[in-house]
Enzyme design. Structure first.
Site, mmCIF file in Angstrom:
data_model
loop_
_atom_site.group_PDB
_atom_site.id
_atom_site.type_symbol
_atom_site.label_atom_id
_atom_site.label_comp_id
_atom_site.label_asym_id
_atom_site.label_seq_id
_atom_site.Cartn_x
_atom_site.Cartn_y
_atom_site.Cartn_z
ATOM 1 N N CYS A 33 101.353 45.949 -65.071
ATOM 2 C CA CYS A 33 101.181 44.584 -65.566
ATOM 3 C C CYS A 33 101.741 43.592 -64.554
ATOM 4 C CB CYS A 33 101.888 44.435 -66.915
ATOM 5 S SG CYS A 33 101.756 42.789 -67.599
ATOM 6 N N CYS A 93 104.108 45.631 -72.123
ATOM 7 C CA CYS A 93 104.175 44.324 -71.500
ATOM 8 C C CYS A 93 103.248 43.351 -72.224
ATOM 9 C CB CYS A 93 103.737 44.532 -70.061
ATOM 10 S SG CYS A 93 103.545 43.055 -69.144
#
EC number: 2.8.1.13
Length: 395
Positions: A100, A200
């Site tokens: 991410c 995330c």
């Protein structure tokens, strides 16, 4: 006055990051990333994005900075979620947080920020940025956070020089209690907010249910391998080269059902990862069972009793050539070269003494002490003192 776009996540860390930048005289803009729409797999009320975006908005209002939300859910699905499914299907365990940062926060998000005329992008990560000069050129360094307990440099182990150049980490010198104290003093709504766990920006996800959207459950068997199994006690072969010896140390044991005994059933080997203890639902053993290997081809799980079972430990791991990543490109090893480093194979693990061995087809990381649950698909990161200089995907 330089312009900084802060990724306001609705948590205390990014809130304080924005405040500190404002104090340092930057023009600050708050941007909230919406990365997820599907509430069916998130555990209710744990960090839904709506609450987070409201908190981010309240912080921006309190600080008097412009604020907007960007919807990156399409890119997130393509670059993170689809990748995760593909990895789990292969029997590997990806790290979505590292991805991410590399693919979303410091790539897609950063490009949006720069298109808004930003000079920098800032996040609430507990790490620091340094600069040094190599051959007359500025080289950027990723340094661990001052708070050893919260250091998050590992999650940024895949960043490039270009990404680091445009990044700021305002809270890297602070400890978590100091960050909370600043937020309380400023009466920010996030001051006492719990740290978010889970994927995330998605929040807490029930991983099996999340994976079941794509990967169908299928019944398979669980076998237990005894620690006295001869495979653990056979003579080590002798090798003609260092590379062959390392390849042996890094190789996975090829378990077969006849090496152990059947102790249970499961719903899909691809839902399990090496070192996992929970979710096996097998009782009656003196010590807890740990997953020591999974075979997605035959849909079989192999387990061993206790955290010191020999099937959990290996002294080396391999990173394929294409997966070796240097933040400090000036330190890249050539074939045949070695480097002594400190390394970790998961977030929060104590740094371990290791040696990098670069060969034509990739890199071996050889540890001084055997490591538990080296997991395919996860990242190994290596450090010199407090600087993270490179990383790679464990293969």
């Amino acid at each position: 006055m330089k312009r900084v776009v802060v990724g306001l996540s609705g948590g205390v860390d990014s809130s304080v990051a924005a405040y500190l930048l404002q104090q340092q005289g930057y023009e600050v803009i708050g941007l909230f990333m919406k990365n997820w729409h599907d509430d069916s797999v998130t555990i209710s009320n744990e960090c839904p994005w709506l609450e987070d975006s409201n908190d981010a908005l309240l912080v921006a209002e309190k600080l008097g900075i412009p604020f907007q939300t960007v919807d990156l859910s399409e890119q997130y699905k393509e670059k993170i979620v689809d990748y995760m499914f593909a990895e789990y299907e292969k029997g590997r365990t990806p790290n979505p947080d590292v991805l991410c940062n590399r693919e979303i926060k410091f790539d897609v998000f950063m490009k949006i920020a720069l298109s808004l005329g930003a000079d920098y992008v800032a996040t609430g990560h507990y790490c620091r940025k340094g600069e040094t000069e190599v051959d007359g050129k500025t080289v950027y360094q990723l340094l661990s956070g001052s708070d050893n307990n919260k250091d998050q440099s590992y999650f940024l182990c895949q960043l490039s020089q270009q990404q680091l150049e445009k990044s700021l980490f305002p809270i890297g010198e602070l400890t978590k209690p100091e960050v909370r104290a600043i937020a309380a003093e400023m009466e920010l709504v996030t001051a006492d907010k719990k740290d978010s766990q889970g994927l995330c920006f998605i929040g807490k996800v029930r991983l099996p249910e999340f994976l079941q959207q794509k990967l169908q459950p299928k019944d398979g068997l669980i076998f237990e391998i005894n620690s006295t199994q001869e495979i653990y006690h056979s003579e080590k072969p002798t090798y003609d080269s260092v590379e062959e010896a390392l390849a042996f140390e890094a190789s996975a044991i090829g378990y077969k059902p006849e090496m152990g005994k059947q102790v249970g059933k499961h719903q899909g080997a691809h839902y399990f990862t090496v070192g996992q203890r929970k979710g096996l639902n097998v009782g009656g053993t003196p010590e807890a069972l740990f997953v020591i290997a999974t075979d997605v081809e035959t849909n079989t799980i192999y387990t061993g009793q206790g955290s010191s079972h020999p099937g959990l430990f290996k002294k080396a791991l391999f990173v394929e050539k294409s997966e070796v990543h240097w933040i400090r490109t000036d330190m890249t090893l050539k074939s045949g070269e070695t480097m002594k480093v400190m390394a970790r194979i998961r977030y929060r693990q104590e740094l371990q003494k290791a040696t990098l061995h670069q060969f034509e087809n990739g890199m071996y990381v050889a540890f001084e002490n055997p490591q538990s649950a080296i997991t395919e698909g996860q990242f190994v990161a290596w450090y010199l003192n407090d600087e993270l200089v490179g990383s790679g995907v464990i293969s």
